[in-house]
Design a protein around this motif. Structure first.
Motif, PDB file in Angstrom:
ATOM      1  N   ASP A  56       0.699  -0.775   0.069  1.00 22.34           N
ATOM      2  CA  ASP A  56      -0.070   0.243  -0.006  1.00 22.34           C
ATOM      3  C   ASP A  56       0.941   0.958  -0.193  1.00 22.34           C
ATOM      4  OD1 ASP A  56      -1.625   2.124   0.143  1.00 22.34           O
ATOM      5  OD2 ASP A  56      -2.555   0.889   1.739  1.00 22.34           O
ATOM      6  N   PRO A  57       0.890   2.182  -0.802  1.00 21.04           N
ATOM      7  CA  PRO A  57       1.871   2.944  -1.095  1.00 21.04           C
ATOM      8  C   PRO A  57       1.598   3.920  -0.019  1.00 21.04           C
ATOM      9  CG  PRO A  57       0.282   3.420  -2.953  1.00 21.04           C
ATOM     10  CD  PRO A  57       0.420   1.463  -2.230  1.00 21.04           C
ATOM     11  N   SER A  58       0.299   4.448   0.177  1.00 20.42           N
ATOM     12  CA  SER A  58       0.079   4.919   1.750  1.00 20.42           C
ATOM     13  C   SER A  58       0.968   4.532   2.754  1.00 20.42           C
ATOM     14  CB  SER A  58      -1.292   5.167   1.754  1.00 20.42           C
ATOM     15  OG  SER A  58      -1.651   3.440   2.274  1.00 20.42           O
ATOM     16  N   THR A  71       5.922   8.356  -5.024  1.00 17.55           N
ATOM     17  CA  THR A  71       5.076   7.709  -5.338  1.00 17.55           C
ATOM     18  C   THR A  71       4.877   7.832  -7.053  1.00 17.55           C
ATOM     19  OG1 THR A  71       4.690   6.901  -3.239  1.00 17.55           O
ATOM     20  CG2 THR A  71       3.566   5.785  -5.028  1.00 17.55           C
ATOM     21  N   ASP A 102       2.653   5.420  -9.856  1.00 18.43           N
ATOM     22  CA  ASP A 102       2.008   4.656  -9.449  1.00 18.43           C
ATOM     23  C   ASP A 102       1.796   4.632 -11.386  1.00 18.43           C
ATOM     24  OD1 ASP A 102       0.262   2.549  -9.965  1.00 18.43           O
ATOM     25  OD2 ASP A 102      -1.628   3.583  -8.937  1.00 18.43           O
ATOM     26  N   THR A 153       0.468   1.424 -12.451  1.00 17.10           N
ATOM     27  CA  THR A 153      -0.286  -0.001 -12.540  1.00 17.10           C
ATOM     28  C   THR A 153      -0.776   0.189 -14.371  1.00 17.10           C
ATOM     29  OG1 THR A 153      -0.693  -0.003 -10.482  1.00 17.10           O
ATOM     30  CG2 THR A 153      -2.179  -0.751 -11.729  1.00 17.10           C
ATOM     31  N   HIS A 188       9.100   5.074  -4.922  1.00 16.27           N
ATOM     32  CA  HIS A 188       8.253   3.602  -4.551  1.00 16.27           C
ATOM     33  C   HIS A 188       7.923   3.810  -6.311  1.00 16.27           C
ATOM     34  CE1 HIS A 188       5.711   0.618  -2.376  1.00 16.27           C
ATOM     35  NE2 HIS A 188       5.179   1.055  -3.726  1.00 16.27           N
ATOM     36  N   ILE A 216       4.783   1.538  -8.644  1.00 20.80           N
ATOM     37  CA  ILE A 216       3.801  -0.023  -7.824  1.00 20.80           C
ATOM     38  C   ILE A 216       3.352   0.407 -10.209  1.00 20.80           C
ATOM     39  CG2 ILE A 216       1.501  -0.205  -7.671  1.00 20.80           C
ATOM     40  CD1 ILE A 216       1.579   2.157  -6.076  1.00 20.80           C
ATOM     41  N   ALA A 217       4.186  -1.414 -10.068  1.00 16.17           N
ATOM     42  CA  ALA A 217       4.092  -1.485 -11.370  1.00 16.17           C
ATOM     43  C   ALA A 217       3.169  -2.740 -11.954  1.00 16.17           C
ATOM     44  CB  ALA A 217       5.402  -1.697 -12.444  1.00 16.17           C
ATOM     45  N   THR A 218       2.545  -3.044 -12.527  1.00 12.72           N
ATOM     46  CA  THR A 218       2.487  -4.736 -13.282  1.00 12.72           C
ATOM     47  C   THR A 218       3.010  -4.851 -14.441  1.00 12.72           C
ATOM     48  OG1 THR A 218       0.335  -3.939 -14.563  1.00 12.72           O
ATOM     49  CG2 THR A 218      -0.110  -4.827 -12.419  1.00 12.72           C
TER      50      THR A 218
END
Length: 57
Positions: free
Chosen positions: A3-5, A12, A14, A16, A41, A43-45
Motif C-alpha cells: 500500500d503506497p500510503s 510514489t 503508480d 499500474t 516507490h 508501483i507496476a504491473t
C-alpha cells in the motif's frame, strides 16, 4: 502488493497498467529534480514482454 500510503517514500509513481515506456517516462518526469537520496516507490504491473524495449525488464 504494498500500500503506497504506508511507505516512507518521498516520491510514489503508480504505473499500474502502463506500458513499459510510458511508465519510464512518467518516472523520469517525477524524479527530475529530486534531491539526492530521495526514496522512490514505483508501483507496476508487468505487461506483456513485447511492450518493453530489450533489457528494460
Amino acid at each position: 502488493m504494498t500500500d503506497p500510503s504506508t511507505t516512507d517514500a518521498d516520491i510514489t509513481v503508480d504505473g499500474t497498467g502502463l506500458l513499459c515506456v510510458t511508465l519510464l517516462l512518467k518516472l523520469r518526469a517525477r524524479i527530475d529534480g529530486a534531491e539526492p537520496g530521495s526514496v522512490v516507490h514505483v508501483i507496476a504491473t508487468r505487461p506483456p514482454r513485447s511492450t518493453c524495449p530489450p533489457g528494460a525488464i
